[in-house]
Structure formats: C-alpha cells, structure tokens
Design a protein around this motif. Structure first.
Motif, PDB file in Angstrom:
ATOM      1  N   THR A 190       0.832  -1.206   0.000  1.00 46.88           N
ATOM      2  CA  THR A 190       0.000   0.000   0.000  1.00 46.88           C
ATOM      3  C   THR A 190       0.866   1.256   0.000  1.00 46.88           C
ATOM      4  N   ALA A 238      16.196 -17.433  -9.417  1.00 44.87           N
ATOM      5  CA  ALA A 238      17.468 -17.929  -8.882  1.00 44.87           C
ATOM      6  C   ALA A 238      17.329 -18.044  -7.366  1.00 44.87           C
ATOM      7  N   ASN A 261      12.363  -6.365   7.388  1.00 47.93           N
ATOM      8  CA  ASN A 261      11.670  -6.052   8.639  1.00 47.93           C
ATOM      9  C   ASN A 261      12.183  -6.899   9.801  1.00 47.93           C
TER      10      ASN A 261
END
Ligand code: FAD
Length: 512
Positions: free
Chosen positions: A129, A232, A477
């Motif tokens: 978003t 890959a 994160n």
C-alpha cells in the motif's frame, strides 16, 4: 554462463530492502560488482515495478499470480478487489502473496495464520500500500543515533510524499474530525496528519506507486557492474571460517546448482526466509528466528456523517465516469500513551453513475485500520526442520507464537480506540470492529534483529552485519528490534541504507 563466477556483493532478494543495498552501493561504490538473486520471476519492466502501475487489468492479474509462489491461485480475473481471496476464507490472503501452507500454528498456541510471502522481482513491494510513517516513541531504535538521517534517505529512495492526495474529497474533513477527537496532548509530529505514501503524482494527475523499481532507480539500472537474476533460489550462504565466501544458487529454470563467490553477502529475503537461509547455511546464532512479532490488526468502517457535495463543484462527483484516482489516506501516529498506529483510508466509491440518491459520495466510506505493538517474547519464534523441505526444498518452517495477556489488553484498547475514532467520523457500517488473526498485518519483525552488542538477544550489529560472520549482512523487517505498530518498510529501508553505507565504506577503504 547465466550467473557471474565472482562479485563483490551478492544480494539475496529483490524487494525494497535488497534494492536499497543495490542502490546505495551503486551510488557510493560504483566500481563494485553487485549481483541480486531473486527466486521469483520478473513481472514487468522496469524490474520491481508495482503491479498497480500495470495498466491492463489482465496483465496486472497475471503479475499477481506470478508472485504467489509455488502454488499460485487459478484464474486471470483482475484482483483489484479482494474477491476470491478473503471471502469466507478461514485465513486472510491478499493478491500477489501466498500463505505459509503449513506449520503456521502449533497446538495450543495462537500461531500466525496470516503469515504470507511474495516471490517475484520486487517482493511484497510490488503489492504493498506504500504507507511510510516514521516510527515514534518506543518504536524508535535508541542505539541508532542517525536514525532520522537514515529515514530521510529512505524517504528519498522510496519517493515518499505526504501530500500526493491532498485534493482527495473530504480528506481534510476526515483529518479535522479525527484531530478534534485525538490530538489533545500530542506533540506536533504525532498529531493526525496525511499519511506519507511511496507514490508520485505528475502534473496531469497520473499516480505512480513506488515499488523496488523506484528504489533501484537509474543509478542501479544504469550501473554496468550491477546484474539482476530472477528465478534464482539462493540455497546456501557459503562461509569460510568467520568470513563469508559466496552463495550457492539453484537455477529454478533447469535445476542446476552454481556457486558464486562474493566478498559480501546481503540476505534480504523477508522476515521468514532470511532466517531460513541462515539456518540452512549452518549460521544459527541463539536469537535467529526469535522475538518474532507481528502487529495485531483491527479494522472498522464508517460512513461520514453530515457530508454534502461541494456546492461550488460543477457536477455531482457521483455522475463522473472516472472518480478520484485515489482517495485520501490519513495517519494517526503511534505514541507511548496511545500505543497504536492508525491508518485511515477513504475508499473509492463505485464509478457507475447512480440514480440512487443514497449512494455514497466518493471518499465518504472510510476504512480504519489500527495496529498494535506486540509484547516481545524470545519464545515467539520460527523454527526450521532440516529433515523436511518446503515447496522450494528449503528447511520447513514451524511458527511458535502466542499473544500474551498484555497483547490481549492492547488489542482490546485498540478496539476501543478505533471505535472512538469511528464515532468521531460518522456512522459505523458494522456492529463491532473486526480483529484479524495474527499475521494479517504482513509486518513480521524481529527474526534477525539488530542489537547494540552481541549478547545473545540479537543476530546482527547496528550496521546489520551478522555477529561473528564478517561480510554477511541481513536486511528487511526482521532486522527491526523494537515492537513497532507503524508500517515497517520505511524503517527497514533506512536500516538497509546504514548497512549498505558500511559495505561501501569498506570497499572504498580497501581500494584506496
Ligand atoms: P520483500 O519485499 O518480501 O522481498 C523479499 C524477496 O526475497 C522476495 O521477492 C523473495 O522471493 C526473495 N527471496 C526470499 N528468499 C530467497 C532466496 N533464498 N533466494 C532468492 N530470493 C529469495 N509495508 C509498509 O511499510 N507499508 C504498507 O503500506 C504496506 N502495505 C502492504 C500491503 C500489501 C498488500 C502487502 C503484500 C505488503 C505490504 N507491506 C507494507 C509490507 C511491505 O511490502 C514489506 O514490508 C516490504 O516489501 C519488505 O521488503 P523486503 O525487501 O524486506 O522483503
């Protein structure tokens, strides 16, 4: 030969964080050779483009299917809505992502039923978003002194703009009403405000969403020493003693296996697959996969009360075939006193011309999403099984995850906060807010967290280098060590900038 034999820096994963390494290195160490390896396919040009920028609905749907990992959903219909994804499904899935098929909940635990990933050039950044709020209060990482400078650089790389949709209908009214209910006692930067978004709007009003393509930018695309290899899979980080030596790759097109030597390796494969690759490589610090956290998410919807079409407007906006390109997005920032992050999105109304006077005006249906910060526990973790493979043949994942009493109290408080915000705006469309199962936020953090020192509670240094493995960095994160409630990508990209600057400085020092 499809893959290089040797590079200075090998990057695993082509989402916004892997792209940030490639970009900063291209700018700061232009003579260094860099190769990015991505298990998923290329969706469209430029590599890493956000699917919302693909004009054809059919092509967009195709790109979403291609991103959904080893078992994509059927069908070529556009999935601009959630039709077919969330309807009656016990586990919420989003277009362009795929759910962790098994191991997401252990008996007697809450688990992460919403745990999801994307496999494509651009990663989840091709589907996101684009909300890019800065962290505040206890969300911030106290031991990263130049955090604001890094966040500003991340905003530049992601092209963040808080004012692209200032002209969205009723957005100012939404903020006025929310501010009156929420702002008292808050510092200036923590008051209700437009959401910073990774988006550009040109003079003609055309909107372009930032994906990894924007982060790569011309400096990376034009860098003759940079290459990007899709399909890959990196199956192993190769290590010699305490120094990284390269990566092992499986070519997904023909199954062949290749070694690529590298002086630096950056693993930016999302919060679930970055620790998976380290585990598969025998790199297993105590904190690996631990302190896993997601942001409990509650949603509610209202219809704005006492709203009338602008009397100065020439036509009723409901009569236009094309309504607004995008409605307003507002932000209720996290504070330590009210530890929730609020994302308020005015939903687009139907573009069909209406006879029904009751049809909502564009921008008057408002979705509220409130995110909580998790009560961090070392025991919330992702474990890997060497004896069982996932669909890519990597060690299978098993999630251990519990909501604590403090989490339940925080979720209840966030439900009350979202109700209060909704009441300030208008009439709720449902009887009660809906709290999603854990994992729905798609913001998984902590699994390769950074720390100030190597004390067993972290995996990497403030420069994102894995303790005890020189030249190996982690990104994404999973690196964030704090319990954040705000959307984390801006912070992760900021931390990636710091890591990339450290590698660039090393490379430059070695060459001088
Ligand atoms: P990713 O974007 O997940 O990219 C990781 C890449 O690594 C993937 O392409 C994967 O295929 C690849 N990979 C993994 N393992 C390997 C391997 N072994 N070998 C080769 N390649 C590998 N965040 C926000 O901050 N704000 C928002 O508003 C927001 N909205 C979102 C809405 C949606 C619908 C979705 C899906 C996500 C949203 N997010 C949002 C989350 C955001 O997209 C992620 O935080 C961000 O993409 C993380 O970037 P990343 O580079 O760390 O990982």
């Amino acid at each position: 030969m499809r893959f290089p034999e040797h590079v200075d820096v090998a990057i695993v994963g082509s989402g916004p964080c892997g792209a940030a390494y490639a970009r900063v290195l291209s700018e700061r160490a232009p003579t260094a050779s860099i190769a990015t390896f991505e298990v998923g396919p290329l969706l469209a040009d430029p590599p890493g483009v956000h699917v919302k920028n693909i004009a054809s609905a059919q092509e967009r749907a195709r790109a979403q299917r291609l991103s959904e990992g080893p078992a994509p959903r059927d069908g070529a219909a556009s999935t601009d809505t959630m039709d077919g994804y969330a309807d009656d499904a016990p586990r919420l899935a989003r277009p362009g992502t795929f759910l962790l098929p098994s191991g997401y909940r252990q008996p007697g635990e809450d688990g992460l039923p919403g745990a999801a990933m994307s496999s494509n050039v651009g990663g989840m950044g091709a589907h996101w978003t684009g909300a890019c709020p800065r962290p505040g209060g206890s969300e911030r990482i106290a031991f990263v002194p130049d955090l604001d400078d890094l966040l500003a650089e991340a905003e530049r790389l992601l092209c963040v703009d808080a004012h692209a949709f200032d002209d969205a209908p009723f957005a100012a009214e939404v903020r006025k009403r929310l501010g009156a209910a929420i702002d008292a006692g808050r510092g200036g930067d923590r008051r209700v405000q437009p959401m910073p978004l990774a988006v550009r709007k040109d003079a003609g009003g055309r909107v372009t969403w930032s994906g990894a393509d924007v982060v790569f930018g011309e400096p990376t695309r034009g860098n003759p020493n940079f290459s990007l290899h899709s399909q890959a899979l990196v199956t192993r980080v190769l290590v010699d003693g305490d120094r990284v030596r390269g990566v092992q790759i499986r070519d997904m097109r023909d199954g062949t296996v290749h070694d690529v030597r590298a002086r630096y390796v950056v693993v930016a494969g999302d919060s679930l697959r970055t620790p998976q690759l380290l585990w598969a490589s025998g790199i297993r610090p105590r904190a690996l996969g631990r302190y896993l956290n997601d942001q409990p998410q509650t949603v509610f919807a209202v219809r704005l009360r006492d709203i009338a079409p602008d009397p100065a407007a020439e036509t009723d906006p409901r009569d236009k075939a094309e309504i607004v390109p995008q409605s307003g997005v507002s932000w209720v920032p996290f504070t330590d006193d009210e530890p929730f992050h609020g994302q308020v999105m005015q939903l687009d109304a139907s573009p069909v011309p209406l006879a029904d006077a009751d049809e909502p005006l564009p921008g008057t249906i408002v979705g509220l999403g409130w995110f909580c910060a998790k009560d961090l526990q070392e025991s919330d973790r992702i474990e890997f099984d060497d004896r069982e493979g996932d669909a890519y043949g990597m060690p299978a994942m098993r999630i251990h995850y519990r909501l604590t009493e403090r989490d339940h109290a925080a979720i209840e408080a966030s439900r009350n906060a979202v109700r209060r915000a909704a009441e300030a705006l208008g009439e709720p469309l449902d009887d009660a807010p809906l709290t999603f199962d854990p994992g729905a936020s798609l913001h998984y953090q902590g699994t390769v967290r950074m720390g100030e020192r190597d004390d067993g509670t972290s995996v990497c240094s403030p420069a994102s280098q894995v303790w005890d493995v020189t030249g190996l960095h982690v990104a994404g994160n999973g690196v964030i060590p704090t319990a954040t409630a705000c959307n984390p990508t801006l912070t992760s990209v900021a931390l990636a900038v710091a890591g990339a600057r450290a590698i660039a400085a090393d490379l430059t020092a070695e060459r001088n």
